[in-house]
Scaffold this motif. Structure first.
Motif, mmCIF file in Angstrom:
data_model
loop_
_atom_site.group_PDB
_atom_site.id
_atom_site.type_symbol
_atom_site.label_atom_id
_atom_site.label_comp_id
_atom_site.label_asym_id
_atom_site.label_seq_id
_atom_site.Cartn_x
_atom_site.Cartn_y
_atom_site.Cartn_z
ATOM 1 N N ILE A 68 0.705 -1.173 -0.059
ATOM 2 C CA ILE A 68 0.127 -0.024 0.055
ATOM 3 C C ILE A 68 0.919 1.234 0.020
ATOM 4 O O ILE A 68 0.648 1.865 -0.752
ATOM 5 C CB ILE A 68 -0.892 -0.013 1.121
ATOM 6 N N PRO A 69 1.947 1.337 1.024
ATOM 7 C CA PRO A 69 2.689 2.662 0.769
ATOM 8 C C PRO A 69 3.530 2.490 -0.334
ATOM 9 O O PRO A 69 3.992 3.445 -1.074
ATOM 10 C CB PRO A 69 3.382 2.658 2.132
ATOM 11 N N MET A 82 2.878 1.596 -3.057
ATOM 12 C CA MET A 82 2.158 1.973 -4.542
ATOM 13 C C MET A 82 2.130 3.665 -4.721
ATOM 14 O O MET A 82 2.134 4.075 -5.761
ATOM 15 C CB MET A 82 0.553 1.403 -4.730
ATOM 16 N N LEU A 83 2.265 4.043 -3.396
ATOM 17 C CA LEU A 83 2.130 5.706 -3.259
ATOM 18 C C LEU A 83 3.690 6.063 -3.574
ATOM 19 O O LEU A 83 3.853 7.275 -4.103
ATOM 20 C CB LEU A 83 1.886 6.098 -1.962
ATOM 21 N N LEU A 84 4.558 5.390 -3.249
ATOM 22 C CA LEU A 84 6.088 5.802 -3.242
ATOM 23 C C LEU A 84 6.591 5.806 -4.412
ATOM 24 O O LEU A 84 7.436 6.457 -5.222
ATOM 25 C CB LEU A 84 6.963 5.055 -2.238
ATOM 26 N N ASP A 87 6.525 4.998 -8.685
ATOM 27 C CA ASP A 87 5.982 5.615 -10.015
ATOM 28 C C ASP A 87 5.877 4.318 -11.140
ATOM 29 O O ASP A 87 6.697 3.327 -10.940
ATOM 30 C CB ASP A 87 6.140 6.718 -10.673
#
Length: 294
Positions: free
Chosen positions: A137-138, A140-142, A144
């Motif tokens: 989850i984190p 995918m935010l971190l 690209d």
């Protein structure tokens, strides 16, 4: 009273289902406790945090002239590696609880070994899924460039993860049955780390010599990493893979072979290990452990 007698009669008539239900309940309780116990909670968080830190420093580095970022390539691979590490976790748990007498107590209970193993599978598998979520989850935010917006990506994740756990957890149970004390676990971790190093987790396997690529493809770690990459990487990322293909059929076949071998051997090895357990053996191992501490 009649209802209770009927329940007891059904339990006596089907001891396997009773043991499986007890194992499920035990596994769920242990899994829940692992997220309320401080030491266990740290173990759940430490490895994902370390991997996210490594990914942060890799996120802007390109692999050769492919235009693909190492961080993008590495995140799905690390998910596969974490799933494969379930065999190490299973091995460590079985060895530790064999040493402290937990397995002996399970052996002394009718259906206890079946219930015990079921519980451990639930605990380890549930912990793996939770740890993957903590990382993904984190991540995918971190990171690209991931292609995680389609239902196909998540379906691929589901079947690769399920088949991967079937391939690795029985092997972990076998390894845990072979070592009488936790001191032997180093003999397992070193080969696993070597497999990780050549399995294309942190750098594409195509950058390795052909003979190392052949060895890597004999391990479930490589195929778990490849399966995860096929789930989350864009289509053009396949150019850095062997044969320029995600090889889903080969992934299912190799993991299926590992699963079949593990599921065939694990019950035999566990029964043999359980038969050899005795109170004197547990006492001897505890005495040796106390001597090492002293």
């Amino acid at each position: 009273m009649n209802a209770m007698n009927a329940m007891n009669a059904r339990a006596a008539a089907n001891p396997t289902s009773t043991a499986l239900r007890a194992g499920w309940s035990r596994g769920v309780i242990e899994l829940r406790q692992s997220f309320t116990n401080g030491a266990d909670l740290v173990s759940h968080l430490l490895w994902p945090v370390m991997m996210l830190t490594a990914l942060y420093f890799m996120r802007d580095r390109e692999f050769g002239s492919s235009g693909l970022l190492l961080g993008t390539l590495a995140l799905p691979s690390i998910l596969g590696m974490n799933a494969a590490m379930g065999m190490v976790t299973m091995s460590q748990v079985l060895t530790a609880e064999r040493e402290d007498g937990t397995l002996l107590r399970a052996k002394a209970t009718p259906g206890g070994m079946r219930s015990y193993v079921t519980g451990k599978v639930i605990t380890v598998a549930g912990g793996l899924v939770a740890d993957l979520a903590i990382l993904l989850i984190p991540g995918m935010l971190l990171i690209d460039g991931l292609a995680a917006g389609s239902a196909g990506s998540w379906l691929t994740l589901a079947w690769v993860l399920a088949l991967g756990m079937l391939a690795t957890l029985p092997i972990g149970a076998i390894l845990g049955s072979l070592f009488p004390s936790a001191r032997g676990q180093g003999l397992i971790q070193l080969p696993v780390l070597a497999m990780i190093a050549i399995s294309g987790i942190f750098y594409p396997v195509t950058s390795l010599p052909d003979w190392l690529q052949t060895i890597a493809q004999a391990t479930p770690i490589y195929w778990l990493g490849l399966g995860m990459r096929s789930a989350f990487l864009p289509a053009d990322a396949v150019t850095v893979e062997i044969a320029d293909s995600w090889r889903h059929l080969e992934t299912a076949a190799v993991l299926g072979v590992w699963a079949a071998v593990g599921l065939a051997l694990a019950p035999v090895v566990l029964r043999r290990m359980a038969r050899r357990e005795s109170g004197s053996g547990v006492a001897e191992r505890k005495e040796k452990a106390l001597q090492r501490v002293g």
